[in-house]
Write a protein that holds these residues in place. Structure first.
Motif, PDB file in Angstrom:
ATOM      1  N   SER A  59       0.842  -1.191   0.000  1.00 62.22           N
ATOM      2  CA  SER A  59       0.000   0.000   0.000  1.00 62.22           C
ATOM      3  C   SER A  59       0.883   1.249   0.000  1.00 62.22           C
ATOM      4  O   SER A  59       2.118   1.171   0.041  1.00 62.22           O
ATOM      5  N   GLU A  60       0.248   2.408  -0.034  1.00 63.97           N
ATOM      6  CA  GLU A  60       1.000   3.661  -0.084  1.00 63.97           C
ATOM      7  C   GLU A  60       1.832   3.880   1.177  1.00 63.97           C
ATOM      8  O   GLU A  60       2.881   4.526   1.127  1.00 63.97           O
ATOM      9  N   ASN A  61       1.372   3.348   2.295  1.00 58.60           N
ATOM     10  CA  ASN A  61       2.076   3.537   3.565  1.00 58.60           C
ATOM     11  C   ASN A  61       2.890   2.311   3.978  1.00 58.60           C
ATOM     12  O   ASN A  61       3.234   2.162   5.148  1.00 58.60           O
ATOM     13  N   SER A  62       3.174   1.442   3.021  1.00 58.99           N
ATOM     14  CA  SER A  62       3.850   0.187   3.355  1.00 58.99           C
ATOM     15  C   SER A  62       5.355   0.349   3.558  1.00 58.99           C
ATOM     16  O   SER A  62       6.005  -0.559   4.071  1.00 58.99           O
ATOM     17  N   ALA A 114      12.284  -3.976  -6.535  1.00 53.24           N
ATOM     18  CA  ALA A 114      11.375  -4.908  -7.218  1.00 53.24           C
ATOM     19  C   ALA A 114       9.972  -4.879  -6.626  1.00 53.24           C
ATOM     20  O   ALA A 114       9.113  -5.663  -7.032  1.00 53.24           O
ATOM     21  N   LYS A 115       9.752  -3.978  -5.695  1.00 53.20           N
ATOM     22  CA  LYS A 115       8.458  -3.905  -5.014  1.00 53.20           C
ATOM     23  C   LYS A 115       7.313  -3.669  -5.989  1.00 53.20           C
ATOM     24  O   LYS A 115       6.246  -4.280  -5.883  1.00 53.20           O
ATOM     25  N   GLY A 116       7.525  -2.781  -6.953  1.00 54.09           N
ATOM     26  CA  GLY A 116       6.473  -2.470  -7.918  1.00 54.09           C
ATOM     27  C   GLY A 116       6.085  -3.674  -8.752  1.00 54.09           C
ATOM     28  O   GLY A 116       4.898  -3.956  -8.949  1.00 54.09           O
ATOM     29  N   ARG A 117       7.094  -4.406  -9.247  1.00 50.35           N
ATOM     30  CA  ARG A 117       6.810  -5.591 -10.060  1.00 50.35           C
ATOM     31  C   ARG A 117       6.110  -6.665  -9.231  1.00 50.35           C
ATOM     32  O   ARG A 117       5.186  -7.328  -9.707  1.00 50.35           O
TER      33      ARG A 117
END
Length: 223
Positions: A59-62, A114-117
């Motif tokens: 999430s955005e706050n992760s 690599a978080k986005g992928r």
């Protein structure tokens, strides 16, 4: 030409076969409904698990969660190294500690990059789970139209708790509630408003939460 008595015997035998066949068909529909309900429940649980994982880690706050776990990782590695040193009675030089922590940091940076992928891959799985869950529930509705719904109308008024007890817990409360909500939405069933709680309960409550209100949720047939 057969006599009247023979004709009556033939008709009675034919009706009896029809009744037996109808009962077997009805039983088979319930068996299929139970199978699809179990499949839907598993798909739903997997969907919720993956959604929770996405909320926590992607999430955005992760970012704070990632940094927190990296800090925990540093502490765990340090404790393990100290334990090994004490057990083996050896003293590791400072540069080895630093090298290990640098390596750990590099791995963390690559994982963060690599978080986005990883998030996109998880989202694709969530989308697939939602599709599977929706298809399974639609199949449940189709089966319920010729099994559960007619029985509910025939025995209405009936509470959700009574229906759950009748099936001896073979269906989840959430499943029964969501299925009957389809009939409520079409105006064929009325969920009585005698209890305020019955009006404010969302359809996706977990079984343990829904159990507290099931006896108050009474369905009346409108056909």
């Amino acid at each position: 030409m057969p006599s009247v008595s023979k004709t009556e015997d033939i008709d009675a035998e034919h009706i009896n076969r029809d009744n037996v066949g109808s009962h077997q068909h009805h039983t088979r529909l319930y068996e299929l409904l139970k199978q699809r309900e179990q499949y839907w429940w598993q798909a739903r649980q997997q969907l919720l698990t993956r959604k929770e994982r996405k909320m926590v880690w992607y999430s955005e706050n992760s970012l704070m969660m990632w940094l927190l776990w990296q800090l925990v990782g540093y502490v765990v590695v340090a404790m393990v190294l100290m334990l090994i040193s004490n057990l083996l009675d050896i003293v590791l030089p400072l540069w080895q500690y630093i090298a290990l922590f640098v390596l750990q940091t590099v791995i963390f940076v690559f994982m963060l990059m690599a978080k986005g992928r990883t998030a996109n891959k998880l989202q694709r799985k969530i989308d697939k789970d939602e599709m599977v869950s929706e298809e399974a529930f639609n199949e449940m509705v189709i089966l319920a139209k010729d099994s559960l719904f007619p029985d509910v109308h025939a025995n209405a008024p009936i509470s959700l708790k009574q229906l759950y007890d009748y099936f001896e817990g073979q269906f989840h409360l959430t499943s029964l509630h969501r299925l009957l909500q389809k009939e409520v939405d079409t105006g064929r069933l009325l969920l009585t408003q005698q209890q305020l709680d019955a009006n404010i309960l969302p359809p996706d409550l977990a079984d343990d939460e829904l159990d507290d209100h099931a006896s108050e949720m009474i369905y009346k047939s409108m056909i």
